[in-house]
Design an enzyme around this catalytic site. Structure first.
Site, PDB file in Angstrom:
ATOM      1  N   LYS A  45     -15.840   2.614   3.994  1.00  0.00           N
ATOM      2  CA  LYS A  45     -16.411   1.790   5.069  1.00  0.00           C
ATOM      3  C   LYS A  45     -15.631   1.916   6.373  1.00  0.00           C
ATOM      4  CE  LYS A  45     -13.872  -2.319   3.851  1.00  0.00           C
ATOM      5  NZ  LYS A  45     -13.294  -3.421   4.371  1.00  0.00           N
ATOM      6  N   GLY A  49      -8.651   8.011   4.266  1.00  0.00           N
ATOM      7  CA  GLY A  49      -7.177   7.958   4.311  1.00  0.00           C
ATOM      8  C   GLY A  49      -6.658   6.553   4.066  1.00  0.00           C
ATOM      9  N   GLY A 124     -19.789  -0.133   0.654  1.00  0.00           N
ATOM     10  CA  GLY A 124     -20.409   0.045  -0.657  1.00  0.00           C
ATOM     11  C   GLY A 124     -20.278  -1.187  -1.526  1.00  0.00           C
ATOM     12  N   GLU A 208      13.149 -15.117   3.336  1.00  0.00           N
ATOM     13  CA  GLU A 208      12.749 -14.676   1.992  1.00  0.00           C
ATOM     14  C   GLU A 208      12.938 -15.833   1.009  1.00  0.00           C
ATOM     15  OE1 GLU A 208      11.359 -11.923   0.298  1.00  0.00           O
ATOM     16  OE2 GLU A 208      11.637 -13.339  -1.359  1.00  0.00           O
ATOM     17  N   GLY A 272       3.200  -9.894   0.934  1.00  0.00           N
ATOM     18  CA  GLY A 272       2.560  -9.154  -0.157  1.00  0.00           C
ATOM     19  C   GLY A 272       1.116  -8.822   0.149  1.00  0.00           C
ATOM     20  N   HIS A 445      27.422  21.878  -1.160  1.00  0.00           N
ATOM     21  CA  HIS A 445      28.395  21.123  -0.376  1.00  0.00           C
ATOM     22  C   HIS A 445      28.309  21.556   1.076  1.00  0.00           C
ATOM     23  CE1 HIS A 445      32.154  19.125   0.619  1.00  0.00           C
ATOM     24  NE2 HIS A 445      32.527  20.233   1.241  1.00  0.00           N
TER      25      HIS A 445
HETATM   26  C1  LIG Z   1       2.766  -1.492   6.325  1.00  0.00           C
HETATM   27  C2  LIG Z   1       2.662  -0.721   5.037  1.00  0.00           C
HETATM   28  C3  LIG Z   1       3.556   0.283   4.763  1.00  0.00           C
HETATM   29  C4  LIG Z   1       3.454   1.014   3.582  1.00  0.00           C
HETATM   30  N1  LIG Z   1       4.354   2.007   3.351  1.00  0.00           N
HETATM   31  C5  LIG Z   1       4.262   2.726   2.212  1.00  0.00           C
HETATM   32  C6  LIG Z   1       5.149   3.802   1.980  1.00  0.00           C
HETATM   33  O1  LIG Z   1       6.017   4.120   2.786  1.00  0.00           O
HETATM   34  N2  LIG Z   1       5.015   4.504   0.830  1.00  0.00           N
HETATM   35  C7  LIG Z   1       4.063   4.182  -0.098  1.00  0.00           C
HETATM   36  O2  LIG Z   1       3.996   4.850  -1.130  1.00  0.00           O
HETATM   37  N3  LIG Z   1       3.203   3.166   0.101  1.00  0.00           N
HETATM   38  C8  LIG Z   1       3.277   2.437   1.235  1.00  0.00           C
HETATM   39  N4  LIG Z   1       2.377   1.439   1.467  1.00  0.00           N
HETATM   40  C9  LIG Z   1       1.365   1.137   0.431  1.00  0.00           C
HETATM   41  C10 LIG Z   1       0.192   2.107   0.489  1.00  0.00           C
HETATM   42  O3  LIG Z   1      -0.337   2.130   1.780  1.00  0.00           O
HETATM   43  C11 LIG Z   1      -0.849   1.679  -0.523  1.00  0.00           C
HETATM   44  O4  LIG Z   1      -0.253   1.569  -1.788  1.00  0.00           O
HETATM   45  C12 LIG Z   1      -1.998   2.672  -0.615  1.00  0.00           C
HETATM   46  O5  LIG Z   1      -2.610   2.833   0.638  1.00  0.00           O
HETATM   47  C13 LIG Z   1      -3.018   2.193  -1.652  1.00  0.00           C
HETATM   48  O6  LIG Z   1      -4.069   3.101  -1.717  1.00  0.00           O
HETATM   49  P1  LIG Z   1      -5.512   2.638  -2.207  1.00  0.00           P
HETATM   50  O7  LIG Z   1      -6.354   3.853  -2.195  1.00  0.00           O
HETATM   51  O8  LIG Z   1      -5.393   1.846  -3.434  1.00  0.00           O
HETATM   52  O9  LIG Z   1      -6.005   1.596  -1.102  1.00  0.00           O
HETATM   53  P2  LIG Z   1      -6.259   1.751   0.439  1.00  0.00           P
HETATM   54  O10 LIG Z   1      -5.399   2.778   1.051  1.00  0.00           O
HETATM   55  O11 LIG Z   1      -6.195   0.367   0.986  1.00  0.00           O
HETATM   56  O12 LIG Z   1      -7.737   2.313   0.530  1.00  0.00           O
HETATM   57  C14 LIG Z   1      -8.850   1.581   0.150  1.00  0.00           C
HETATM   58  C15 LIG Z   1     -10.001   2.051   0.993  1.00  0.00           C
HETATM   59  O13 LIG Z   1     -11.198   1.472   0.502  1.00  0.00           O
HETATM   60  C16 LIG Z   1     -12.029   1.149   1.581  1.00  0.00           C
HETATM   61  N5  LIG Z   1     -12.947   0.111   1.143  1.00  0.00           N
HETATM   62  C17 LIG Z   1     -12.646  -1.142   0.725  1.00  0.00           C
HETATM   63  N6  LIG Z   1     -13.764  -1.785   0.353  1.00  0.00           N
HETATM   64  C18 LIG Z   1     -14.781  -0.928   0.553  1.00  0.00           C
HETATM   65  C19 LIG Z   1     -16.192  -1.014   0.368  1.00  0.00           C
HETATM   66  N7  LIG Z   1     -16.762  -2.118  -0.098  1.00  0.00           N
HETATM   67  N8  LIG Z   1     -16.940   0.062   0.668  1.00  0.00           N
HETATM   68  C20 LIG Z   1     -16.382   1.197   1.153  1.00  0.00           C
HETATM   69  N9  LIG Z   1     -15.048   1.325   1.348  1.00  0.00           N
HETATM   70  C21 LIG Z   1     -14.269   0.287   1.047  1.00  0.00           C
HETATM   71  C22 LIG Z   1     -11.052   0.693   2.658  1.00  0.00           C
HETATM   72  O14 LIG Z   1     -11.625   0.798   3.938  1.00  0.00           O
HETATM   73  C23 LIG Z   1      -9.885   1.646   2.456  1.00  0.00           C
HETATM   74  O15 LIG Z   1      -9.982   2.785   3.273  1.00  0.00           O
HETATM   75  C24 LIG Z   1       2.430   0.710   2.647  1.00  0.00           C
HETATM   76  C25 LIG Z   1       1.502  -0.299   2.928  1.00  0.00           C
HETATM   77  C26 LIG Z   1       1.610  -1.002   4.121  1.00  0.00           C
HETATM   78  C27 LIG Z   1       0.604  -2.081   4.409  1.00  0.00           C
END
Ligand SMILES: Cc1cc2nc3c(=O)[nH]c(=O)nc-3n(C[C@H](O)[C@H](O)[C@H](O)COP(=O)(O)OP(=O)(O)OC[C@H]3O[C@@H](n4cnc5c(N)ncnc54)[C@H](O)[C@@H]3O)c2cc1C
Length: 468
Positions: A45, A49, A124, A208, A272, A445
């Site tokens: 949506k 990425g 979706g 915290e 969180g 080293h």
């Molecule tokens: C500030 C920050 C820093 C981070 N830094 C790190 C890091 O350094 N290293 C690391 O490993 N992790 C990091 N993370 C965590 C990491 O970003 C997440 O763990 C990862 O993006 C999760 O992937 P995902 O595919 O589960 O979800 P997401 O990346 O959130 O993707 C889910 C996707 O689903 C789409 N979506 C949701 N509902 C719908 C729908 N109904 N229809 C169509 N599309 C939909 C959303 O638009 C989104 O693009 C960080 C997170 C944040 C917030």
């Protein structure tokens, strides 16, 4: 609604797999499934990425790199180099950050297109065990993978207004360096932003509720980070619970249950992330949920056999590489392969603050629970003995936790750039290496990886640059 970035033929299926959500978990699943010859639809949506690329890992690490450059120019005289630090040009920092994101975004779009994945733009909703609907159009698949990710949570009664009270989403778009910030939450995201803002010149206080920063890490790592932050004059209140926030003329006045109040220009809420699972049809289709997370087995399959779920939506570590791993595992299972379940203890964790905190395996306290107080041995190798760390002027350690007379079960590190050492640590953990196995490997080293080698030499009873 539009199908884009994919082939323009046969977009409506039937598909082998329909993936809902194009973040780390969803797109990794799509790429691997397509590689295995499956016909894939990927529904997104927002932007392909997801959080990691647009609002998470990548933009925050770009800010942290800019912060490191600021620190280097400010502290250059320690190295005999004369520079002057004239301040932070936030629009230019953002342009650099957005440039990095933009290039990766373009690359990812090209990748999805080249694998002939049908990319469906739109919101979706799960409408059956085998179908997702987007703007009234139904996408049928033999399997559906839920990958809708997560959102930044708040606390009851704490309203995010997006200007004075913000989450990481807005923090990444700020066009100025705030004079002062209260960061609510001393986990990974809170500590990374605290580190960036301090380097950029802001006054920062972390609040915290638990007794330590990065509370999921080994306590020794948390304490070392606290010492380093104290030295950097990043203030923190530990074991302190938030009780309220008041808007003031200059920003916010944050009250804690212990009676203290802290005034600042901004409050960053970093308490969180919750699963994005509301009103997406999951429960209606019969998918079992727990506290909003989708429940899965060790192969990421839900109780509905045609539905799997990956990434931040399921109650595993909320990390991009965990999403990648889960997405790939699901694709391989659906492709008829027999992928091994993920060993979540073996997943590397890095907090990219200055200094960095990195770990793999289990903490000392978990090892004690598992093997008994007398069933483990630990060794802490101080980076003071490591040449490269002295060159970088960083303090920290490599700590090993091993099962007595057994393999290394945890590696915990603090110091500048130690995130890069986690790759070797992960191999050591995954290989179930004994200290002697690693001690016999000659490390280059002077590198920081030598500290990993020397920690194992010391634990094997033959310390080199360490007191035995
Ligand atoms: C500030 C920050 C820093 C981070 N830094 C790190 C890091 O350094 N290293 C690391 O490993 N992790 C990091 N993370 C965590 C990491 O970003 C997440 O763990 C990862 O993006 C999760 O992937 P995902 O595919 O589960 O979800 P997401 O990346 O959130 O993707 C889910 C996707 O689903 C789409 N979506 C949701 N509902 C719908 C729908 N109904 N229809 C169509 N599309 C939909 C959303 O638009 C989104 O693009 C960080 C997170 C944040 C917030």
């Amino acid at each position: 609604m539009a199908d884009s970035a994919g082939t323009q033929s046969g977009q409506n299926g039937p598909f082998d797999v329909v993936i809902l959500g194009g973040g780390s978990g969803g797109y990794a699943c799509a790429l691997r499934a397509a590689q295995l010859g499956m016909k894939v639809a990927l529904v997104e949506k927002g932007e392909l990425g997801g959080t990691c690329l647009h609002r998470g890992c990548i933009p925050t690490k770009a800010l942290l790199h800019a912060a490191e450059v600021a620190d280097s120019s400010r502290e250059s005289e320690q190295f005999g180099v004369r520079t002057s630090f004239d301040g932070i040009d936030m629009p230019a920092v953002n342009a650099y950050k957005d440039g990095v994101v933009g290039r990766l975004y373009k690359g990812l779009q090209g990748l999805v297109k080249s694998r002939k994945i049908t990319f469906v733009e739109g919101m979706g909703r799960l409408v059956s065990p085998t179908a997702v609907e987007v703007d009234g159009r139904r996408y049928e698949g033999k399997h559906v993978v839920l990958a809708t990710g997560s959102y930044a949570k708040s606390l009851p009664g704490l309203d995010i207004d997006g200007s004075q009270v913000i989450t990481s989403d807005q923090a990444l778009k700020l066009d100025r360096v705030p004079a002062s910030v209260v960061v609510l939450g001393g986990g990974v995201i809170g500590c990374e932003f605290a580190s960036v803002w301090k380097s950029f010149g802001a006054e920062v206080t972390i609040v915290e509720a638990l007794p330590h920063l990065v509370p999921l890490e080994d306590e020794q790592s948390s304490k070392m980070l606290e010492r380093a932050f104290r030295k950097r004059k990043i203030a923190f209140e530990l074991g302190a619970r938030f009780s309220g926030v008041e808007k003031t003329e200059g920003g916010v006045k944050v009250s804690l249950e212990n009676g203290k109040t802290i005034e600042a220009e901004l409050l960053l809420v970093a308490v969180g992330r919750g699963p994005t699972s509301q009103e997406l049809g999951y429960e209606q289709v019969g998918v079992e949920m727990e506290r909003g997370f989708v429940k899965v087995d060790e192969h990421c399959q839900t109780n509905v056999p045609t539905i799997s779920a990956v990434g931040d939506l399921i109650p595993t570590l909320q990390l991009a590489h965990v999403g990648f791993g889960e997405g790939i595992m699901v694709a391989e299972r659906l492709g008829g392969l027999e992928p091994a379940p993920i060993d979540y203890d073996g997943v590397p964790r890095v907090t990219y603050s200055e200094p960095e905190v990195a770990s793999v395996g289990i903490t000392e306290s978990r090892a004690k629970e598992k093997y008994g107080d007398d069933g483990i041995e630990t060794l802490t190798y101080d980076l003071a003995g490591n040449g490269k760390s002295q060159i970088l002027k960083t303090a920290g350690f490599v700590k090993l936790v091993r099962q007595k007379d057994g393999p290394v079960v945890g590696i915990h590190m603090v110091g500048s750039r130690v995130g890069e050492l986690v790759a070797e640590a992960q191999l050591i953990y995954g290989w179930e290496a004994y200290p002697d196995d690693v001690a016999s490997l000659v490390h280059a080293h002077p590198t920081q990886t030598e500290a990993v080698g020397e920690a194992h030499l010391a634990l094997a009873g033959k310390p080199l640059h360490a007191h035995g």
